[in-house]
Structures are given as structure tokens and as C-alpha cells.
Design a protein around this motif. Structure first.
Motif, PDB file in Angstrom:
ATOM      1  N   GLY A  50       5.751  14.748  -8.440  1.00  0.00           N
ATOM      2  CA  GLY A  50       6.570  13.530  -8.417  1.00  0.00           C
ATOM      3  C   GLY A  50       7.230  13.307  -7.068  1.00  0.00           C
ATOM      4  N   LEU A  51       7.739  14.388  -6.452  1.00  0.00           N
ATOM      5  CA  LEU A  51       8.356  14.262  -5.125  1.00  0.00           C
ATOM      6  C   LEU A  51       7.328  13.879  -4.066  1.00  0.00           C
ATOM      7  CD1 LEU A  51      10.891  17.234  -5.133  1.00  0.00           C
ATOM      8  CD2 LEU A  51      11.400  14.784  -5.250  1.00  0.00           C
ATOM      9  N   ALA A  52       6.132  14.457  -4.165  1.00  0.00           N
ATOM     10  CA  ALA A  52       5.074  14.084  -3.215  1.00  0.00           C
ATOM     11  C   ALA A  52       4.704  12.612  -3.369  1.00  0.00           C
ATOM     12  CB  ALA A  52       3.856  14.969  -3.415  1.00  0.00           C
ATOM     13  N   GLY A  53       4.626  12.147  -4.615  1.00  0.00           N
ATOM     14  CA  GLY A  53       4.330  10.729  -4.855  1.00  0.00           C
ATOM     15  C   GLY A  53       5.420   9.828  -4.317  1.00  0.00           C
ATOM     16  N   ALA A  54       6.676  10.222  -4.509  1.00  0.00           N
ATOM     17  CA  ALA A  54       7.795   9.435  -3.988  1.00  0.00           C
ATOM     18  C   ALA A  54       7.772   9.405  -2.464  1.00  0.00           C
ATOM     19  CB  ALA A  54       9.115  10.005  -4.497  1.00  0.00           C
ATOM     20  N   PHE A  55       7.431  10.536  -1.847  1.00  0.00           N
ATOM     21  CA  PHE A  55       7.329  10.580  -0.385  1.00  0.00           C
ATOM     22  C   PHE A  55       6.229   9.643   0.110  1.00  0.00           C
ATOM     23  CE2 PHE A  55       5.448  12.422   3.469  1.00  0.00           C
ATOM     24  CZ  PHE A  55       6.536  12.310   4.317  1.00  0.00           C
ATOM     25  N   LEU A  56       5.078   9.639  -0.564  1.00  0.00           N
ATOM     26  CA  LEU A  56       3.994   8.731  -0.174  1.00  0.00           C
ATOM     27  C   LEU A  56       4.408   7.275  -0.321  1.00  0.00           C
ATOM     28  CD1 LEU A  56       0.854  10.521  -1.630  1.00  0.00           C
ATOM     29  CD2 LEU A  56       1.479  10.263   0.769  1.00  0.00           C
ATOM     30  N   LEU A  57       5.153   6.965  -1.363  1.00  0.00           N
ATOM     31  CA  LEU A  57       5.647   5.593  -1.525  1.00  0.00           C
ATOM     32  C   LEU A  57       6.613   5.227  -0.404  1.00  0.00           C
ATOM     33  CD1 LEU A  57       6.185   5.195  -5.374  1.00  0.00           C
ATOM     34  CD2 LEU A  57       4.468   4.104  -3.929  1.00  0.00           C
ATOM     35  N   LEU A  58       7.471   6.163  -0.015  1.00  0.00           N
ATOM     36  CA  LEU A  58       8.410   5.909   1.085  1.00  0.00           C
ATOM     37  C   LEU A  58       7.655   5.668   2.394  1.00  0.00           C
ATOM     38  CD1 LEU A  58      11.377   5.851   2.103  1.00  0.00           C
ATOM     39  CD2 LEU A  58      11.101   8.294   2.561  1.00  0.00           C
ATOM     40  N   VAL A  59       6.673   6.509   2.675  1.00  0.00           N
ATOM     41  CA  VAL A  59       5.881   6.340   3.901  1.00  0.00           C
ATOM     42  C   VAL A  59       5.147   5.008   3.882  1.00  0.00           C
ATOM     43  CG1 VAL A  59       3.884   7.249   5.173  1.00  0.00           C
ATOM     44  CG2 VAL A  59       5.661   8.804   4.371  1.00  0.00           C
ATOM     45  N   SER A  60       4.596   4.631   2.738  1.00  0.00           N
ATOM     46  CA  SER A  60       3.883   3.353   2.658  1.00  0.00           C
ATOM     47  C   SER A  60       4.831   2.176   2.855  1.00  0.00           C
ATOM     48  CB  SER A  60       3.143   3.220   1.330  1.00  0.00           C
ATOM     49  OG  SER A  60       4.049   3.137   0.253  1.00  0.00           O
ATOM     50  N   CYS A  61       6.058   2.285   2.374  1.00  0.00           N
ATOM     51  CA  CYS A  61       7.037   1.209   2.581  1.00  0.00           C
ATOM     52  C   CYS A  61       7.417   1.080   4.055  1.00  0.00           C
ATOM     53  CB  CYS A  61       8.286   1.458   1.736  1.00  0.00           C
ATOM     54  SG  CYS A  61       8.004   1.198  -0.023  1.00  0.00           S
ATOM     55  N   VAL A  62       7.581   2.206   4.733  1.00  0.00           N
ATOM     56  CA  VAL A  62       7.894   2.166   6.172  1.00  0.00           C
ATOM     57  C   VAL A  62       6.722   1.558   6.939  1.00  0.00           C
ATOM     58  CG1 VAL A  62       8.317   3.596   8.212  1.00  0.00           C
ATOM     59  CG2 VAL A  62       9.556   4.061   6.098  1.00  0.00           C
ATOM     60  N   LEU A  63       5.501   1.972   6.613  1.00  0.00           N
ATOM     61  CA  LEU A  63       4.317   1.412   7.269  1.00  0.00           C
ATOM     62  C   LEU A  63       4.190  -0.084   7.004  1.00  0.00           C
ATOM     63  CD1 LEU A  63       1.741   1.754   8.918  1.00  0.00           C
ATOM     64  CD2 LEU A  63       0.581   2.408   6.802  1.00  0.00           C
ATOM     65  N   ALA A  64       4.423  -0.492   5.768  1.00  0.00           N
ATOM     66  CA  ALA A  64       4.352  -1.914   5.431  1.00  0.00           C
ATOM     67  C   ALA A  64       5.430  -2.704   6.175  1.00  0.00           C
ATOM     68  CB  ALA A  64       4.502  -2.112   3.925  1.00  0.00           C
ATOM     69  N   ALA A  65       6.632  -2.144   6.279  1.00  0.00           N
ATOM     70  CA  ALA A  65       7.715  -2.839   6.988  1.00  0.00           C
ATOM     71  C   ALA A  65       7.395  -3.001   8.468  1.00  0.00           C
ATOM     72  CB  ALA A  65       9.033  -2.091   6.805  1.00  0.00           C
ATOM     73  N   THR A  66       6.885  -1.946   9.102  1.00  0.00           N
ATOM     74  CA  THR A  66       6.548  -2.068  10.526  1.00  0.00           C
ATOM     75  C   THR A  66       5.397  -3.042  10.734  1.00  0.00           C
ATOM     76  OG1 THR A  66       5.131  -0.115  10.413  1.00  0.00           O
ATOM     77  CG2 THR A  66       7.398   0.225  11.138  1.00  0.00           C
ATOM     78  N   THR A  67       4.448  -3.070   9.806  1.00  0.00           N
ATOM     79  CA  THR A  67       3.348  -4.026   9.906  1.00  0.00           C
ATOM     80  C   THR A  67       3.857  -5.454   9.761  1.00  0.00           C
ATOM     81  OG1 THR A  67       1.800  -2.390   9.036  1.00  0.00           O
ATOM     82  CG2 THR A  67       1.131  -4.696   8.911  1.00  0.00           C
ATOM     83  N   ILE A  68       4.760  -5.680   8.819  1.00  0.00           N
ATOM     84  CA  ILE A  68       5.321  -7.021   8.622  1.00  0.00           C
ATOM     85  C   ILE A  68       6.140  -7.444   9.839  1.00  0.00           C
ATOM     86  CG2 ILE A  68       7.013  -8.323   7.266  1.00  0.00           C
ATOM     87  CD1 ILE A  68       5.937  -6.752   4.804  1.00  0.00           C
ATOM     88  N   TYR A  69       6.923  -6.528  10.402  1.00  0.00           N
ATOM     89  CA  TYR A  69       7.695  -6.870  11.605  1.00  0.00           C
ATOM     90  C   TYR A  69       6.775  -7.227  12.764  1.00  0.00           C
ATOM     91  CZ  TYR A  69      12.240  -5.488   9.749  1.00  0.00           C
ATOM     92  OH  TYR A  69      13.382  -5.400   9.023  1.00  0.00           O
ATOM     93  N   SER A  70       5.716  -6.453  12.943  1.00  0.00           N
ATOM     94  CA  SER A  70       4.772  -6.760  14.024  1.00  0.00           C
ATOM     95  C   SER A  70       4.068  -8.084  13.779  1.00  0.00           C
ATOM     96  CB  SER A  70       3.732  -5.643  14.150  1.00  0.00           C
ATOM     97  OG  SER A  70       4.311  -4.454  14.580  1.00  0.00           O
ATOM     98  N   LEU A  71       3.672  -8.313  12.534  1.00  0.00           N
ATOM     99  CA  LEU A  71       2.962  -9.544  12.192  1.00  0.00           C
ATOM    100  C   LEU A  71       3.856 -10.770  12.318  1.00  0.00           C
ATOM    101  CD1 LEU A  71       0.296 -10.700  11.203  1.00  0.00           C
ATOM    102  CD2 LEU A  71       1.021 -10.234   8.879  1.00  0.00           C
ATOM    103  N   SER A  72       5.151 -10.613  12.037  1.00  0.00           N
ATOM    104  CA  SER A  72       6.057 -11.762  12.118  1.00  0.00           C
ATOM    105  C   SER A  72       6.486 -12.065  13.547  1.00  0.00           C
ATOM    106  CB  SER A  72       7.290 -11.532  11.238  1.00  0.00           C
ATOM    107  OG  SER A  72       8.045 -10.446  11.727  1.00  0.00           O
TER     108      SER A  72
END
Length: 169
Positions: A50-72
């Protein structure tokens, strides 16, 4: 501006980052699902999954946020004389396979630029020719730009065209 050599939509320019974020989200959700629904596993294994899954979700959110900032952010356009073409080989598998990355390099008096391009663009461009590059600058988390130094590694390119030599830096 002359002949267009390469053109991509913003979606195509960010496809790698979008795909990676989606893959990490799916992996994180599956890991959390396994932790919740596999009641036969011992408690330590369920908590660590469960902790590994939560960590992967956190990393994916950071990656998605940086992608959205770059795209915007808005695109930047620069005209440069192409100085070098390089094929960078990376190890990309467990069996020692190599993956090639095609890099175009250009320098000015104060900056150095490396552009990651597809294979066909790499073969089409010629050295010591002026090209106009339109790209999304890399932005870090919260919109901070990590490339404030004199070196710029650019992989979100939307257009490459032959430019007038008088406009080159």
C-alpha cells in the motif's frame, strides 16, 4: 522562415511524460488495490504494498503537475546554427539492450542547446545550417525553471524549420 522539417502538436510533444504519468497512476492504483483486497497476505506485506502504491501515486502527481506547468507555458522560438549531431546510446533493458537518442547541438556565445529529435529529423538536418526551433521550455515543480544556466536540454519540440541565416545567433 523556410522549409518545415518537423512539426508536432503539444500533445505529441508531451506524449512521453503523459504516458509515464498514466502508467504510474495505474501501477499505484493496482498496488493499493492489492494491499486492500488481498487479505491472505501478512500485515507487513499489505502495508508495504500500500505504501509503495501511494508513493507511485505521489510521483505520478508530481510528474503530471510538472507536465501541466510546462504545457501551460508559452512556446519559445530561437534561431540557431546547428553545430553538431550526436547519437546517444543508453541502456534501456535488463538484457543489456541499448536505446538510441538523437541529439542536435547548437551553441551561442552564452548558451548551449541540446535538442532531442526523432530519427528522421536527425537524418534530415545538416550541420552549419540555420534552423528555427519552437519548443516548450522545461519547467520544474511549481513552475520553476531548472534551465536557468547556460545549458538547455530540450525535448518538447513542436516545430523545426530552416531559417534565414541573418536571424541566427
Amino acid at each position: 522562415m523556410g522549409t518545415v522539417i518537423y512539426e508536432a502538436s503539444p500533445f505529441q510533444a508531451f506524449l512521453g511524460s503523459i504516458g509515464t504519468a498514466l502508467f504510474l497512476i495505474v501501477l499505484g492504483v493496482v498496488a493499493i488495490g492489492l494491499a486492500v483486497f488481498r487479505s491472505k497476505d501478512n500485515r507487513f506485506r499489505r502495508i508495504s504494498t500500500g505504501l509503495a502504491g501511494a508513493f507511485l501515486l505521489l510521483v505520478s502527481c508530481v510528474l503530471a503537475a510538472t507536465t501541466i506547468y510546462s504545457l501551460s507555458s508559452s512556446t519559445q522560438t530561437i534561431a540557431l546554427v546547428l553545430n553538431d549531431k550526436t547519437i546517444a546510446a543508453d541502456t534501456c533493458g535488463d538484457n543489456g539492450e541499448t536505446c538510441n537518442h538523437y541529439v542536435l547541438s547548437a551553441t551561442t556565445n552564452t548558451n548551449a542547446y541540446d535538442f532531442d529529435v526523432p530519427y528522421d529529423v536527425y537524418n534530415t538536418v545538416q550541420l552549419n545550417t540555420c534552423y528555427q526551433f519552437t519548443y516548450y521550455p522545461n519547467t520544474g515543480f511549481l513552475g520553476l525553471r531548472p534551465n536557468t544556466s547556460s545549458y538547455h536540454q530540450i525535448d518538447n519540440i513542436t516545430k523545426i524549420a530552416v531559417a534565414d541565416p541573418a536571424t541566427c545567433q
